[in-house]
Write a protein that holds these residues in place. Structure first.
Motif, mmCIF file in Angstrom:
data_model
loop_
_atom_site.group_PDB
_atom_site.id
_atom_site.type_symbol
_atom_site.label_atom_id
_atom_site.label_comp_id
_atom_site.label_asym_id
_atom_site.label_seq_id
_atom_site.Cartn_x
_atom_site.Cartn_y
_atom_site.Cartn_z
ATOM 1 N N ILE A 28 -6.711 10.247 -15.271
ATOM 2 C CA ILE A 28 -5.307 9.922 -15.571
ATOM 3 C C ILE A 28 -4.950 8.534 -15.047
ATOM 4 O O ILE A 28 -4.301 7.735 -15.736
ATOM 5 C CB ILE A 28 -4.381 10.994 -14.974
ATOM 6 N N THR A 31 -6.740 5.793 -17.178
ATOM 7 C CA THR A 31 -6.129 5.721 -18.511
ATOM 8 C C THR A 31 -4.763 5.055 -18.441
ATOM 9 O O THR A 31 -4.430 4.193 -19.263
ATOM 10 C CB THR A 31 -5.994 7.132 -19.107
ATOM 11 N N SER A 32 -3.965 5.436 -17.453
ATOM 12 C CA SER A 32 -2.635 4.869 -17.297
ATOM 13 C C SER A 32 -2.685 3.381 -16.990
ATOM 14 O O SER A 32 -1.948 2.585 -17.580
ATOM 15 C CB SER A 32 -1.871 5.607 -16.197
ATOM 16 N N VAL A 281 -13.288 5.871 -18.122
ATOM 17 C CA VAL A 281 -12.901 7.279 -18.200
ATOM 18 C C VAL A 281 -14.146 8.156 -18.326
ATOM 19 O O VAL A 281 -14.212 9.248 -17.741
ATOM 20 C CB VAL A 281 -11.949 7.513 -19.394
ATOM 21 N N SER A 364 0.413 8.427 -20.605
ATOM 22 C CA SER A 364 0.349 9.056 -21.915
ATOM 23 C C SER A 364 0.413 10.575 -21.772
ATOM 24 O O SER A 364 -0.379 11.155 -21.017
ATOM 25 C CB SER A 364 -0.944 8.651 -22.619
ATOM 26 N N SER A 367 -2.947 12.144 -22.265
ATOM 27 C CA SER A 367 -3.911 12.121 -21.161
ATOM 28 C C SER A 367 -3.601 13.221 -20.153
ATOM 29 O O SER A 367 -4.514 13.821 -19.579
ATOM 30 C CB SER A 367 -3.897 10.754 -20.476
#
Length: 402
Positions: A28, A31-32, A281, A364, A367
């Motif tokens: 997370i 991805t963020s 990721v 997101s 995610s």
């Protein structure tokens, strides 16, 4: 019963969760951060205009070494005027001459970038004065020594919050009156777009550069703002042909200029960041896999430790399904609680990174949902074999075990 069993071994349960927590929080957070950096750079480039085409002068060469684009006089102000008149897709055209110079005010000095521009530059680059004004057509025509400062230069020379309008600065020994301060635009990669000074192109050419092409006033580049982003390709085609005709360039001769497209820069950067995010990721996913293996190992150990307990349960009527469900519930509880903690930790890490490094905070929902779903699946898969082993135990053999 599953909750009681986990709570009675708090340290073991916590350590088992740790692998899932690290995996989910990594997925997370990464991805963020990737999406935040991507959005931040997109905003910066869009602030310059994604409907802008830039023409750069050719590169001078010293032996076999290129001095970089814009290091030779292959573009002129007259080229920009021709593009404005002859390219239907070009809505606004601006020429600029760029040099680095030392700027002095009183006892303060700084090295910054000087842009000699025309009146269209603010509109093309979407940057306007927040104090004072930009120079006028009369000042451009007469090469008046006036300057508009970027916020970083204003802060360095005059101090935070000081009024620079009306003061005199010296650029390479030439005195310029400050008539305005531009609004802040922030940094684009390593380049501080506020660390700049704008002066009339004519003054820059005559007083600071003294480097005119034979055909007119030489410039470092030309900016073309199309009517919309869909017109960029048409503008690029038109500008290329106009410049080739003006510079007498015919195949197979090489162009003495280069065109760059802001929209292409955005797309290229987005693709690079997306690929990098996917790669990292995937690496974080490996830690999630390790966490799942950890859950499976601990559950297998738990089955061995609780063999007598399982035998008693089966002896008093516990079915295969009841034992299976109990151990599956324990594995899923470990992974989902660990996943929940990991999601919270990942969001906090991403928020902290966004605050420290000054990019948009983006989380997101996909995610978050994917992270929680992964933790559930990991627990389910990691618990299946230990749960089946527990459910298959013979009650008599289980009761005899030590």
């Amino acid at each position: 019963m599953a909750a009681e069993a986990l709570w009675s071994n708090k340290l073991r349960t916590g350590l088992t969760m740790l692998g899932v927590i690290i995996g989910i929080s990594s997925v997370i957070a990464i991805t963020s951060v990737g999406q935040g950096v991507q959005k931040g750079v997109e905003q910066q480039i869009q602030a310059l205009g994604t409907d802008v085409l830039q023409v750069l002068a050719g590169a001078a060469r010293s032996g076999f070494i290129s001095q970089g684009l814009g290091s030779t006089s292959t573009l002129t102000w007259e080229d920009a005027e021709a593009i404005a008149q002859q390219a239907p897709s070009a809505q606004v055209v601006s020429a600029y001459l760029q040099r680095n110079a030392q700027v002095v005010y009183g006892g303060q000095n700084t090295s910054t970038t000087i842009y000699g521009t025309d009146l269209n530059y603010p509109e093309v680059r979407n940057v306007y004065p927040q104090a004072g004004r930009f120079f006028t057509q009369e000042e451009l025509d007469t090469a008046t020594q006036v300057a508009v400062l970027g916020p970083t230069v204003q802060k360095t020379l005059f101090g935070e919050g000081a009024n620079a309008v009306g003061e005199k600065i010296r650029v390479r020994g030439e005195a310029y009156e400050v008539i305005g301060v531009m609004e802040p635009k922030g940094s684009q990669g390593p380049m501080d777009r506020d660390d700049q000074i704008y002066i009339p192109l004519t003054s820059m050419s005559r007083r600071l550069v003294g480097n005119n092409a034979l055909a007119g006033i030489s410039v470092s580049g030309i900016l073309i703002k199309a009517s919309n982003q869909e017109q960029l390709e048409a503008a690029q085609f038109q500008v290329t042909n106009i410049l080739r005709l003006r510079h007498n360039i015919y195949p197979p001769a090489v162009d003495d200029f280069r065109l760059t497209n802001q929209a292409d820069i955005v797309n290229t950067f987005t693709n690079v960041v997306s690929l990098f995010t996917v790669m990292v990721v995937a690496i974080a996913g490996i830690s999630l896999l390790v966490g799942g293996i950890g859950i499976a190992n601990i559950m297998l150990v738990s089955v061995v430790e609780r063999t007598r307990e399982i035998g008693i349960r089966k002896a008093v009527g516990a079915t295969y399904a009841a034992i299976l469900n109990q151990f599956l519930a324990e594995a899923i509880a470990i992974s989902t609680v660990g996943g929940g903690i990991g999601m919270g930790a990942g969001i906090l890490i991403a928020a902290a990174a966004a605050a420290i490094f000054k990019f948009p905070f983006v989380v997101s929902p996909l995610s978050v949902i994917a992270g929680f779903g992964l933790s559930f699946i990991v627990g389910l898969l990691a618990g299946v074999i230990p749960a089946r082993n527990a459910a298959k135990l013979d009650p008599i053999a289980a009761l005899r075990s030590d």
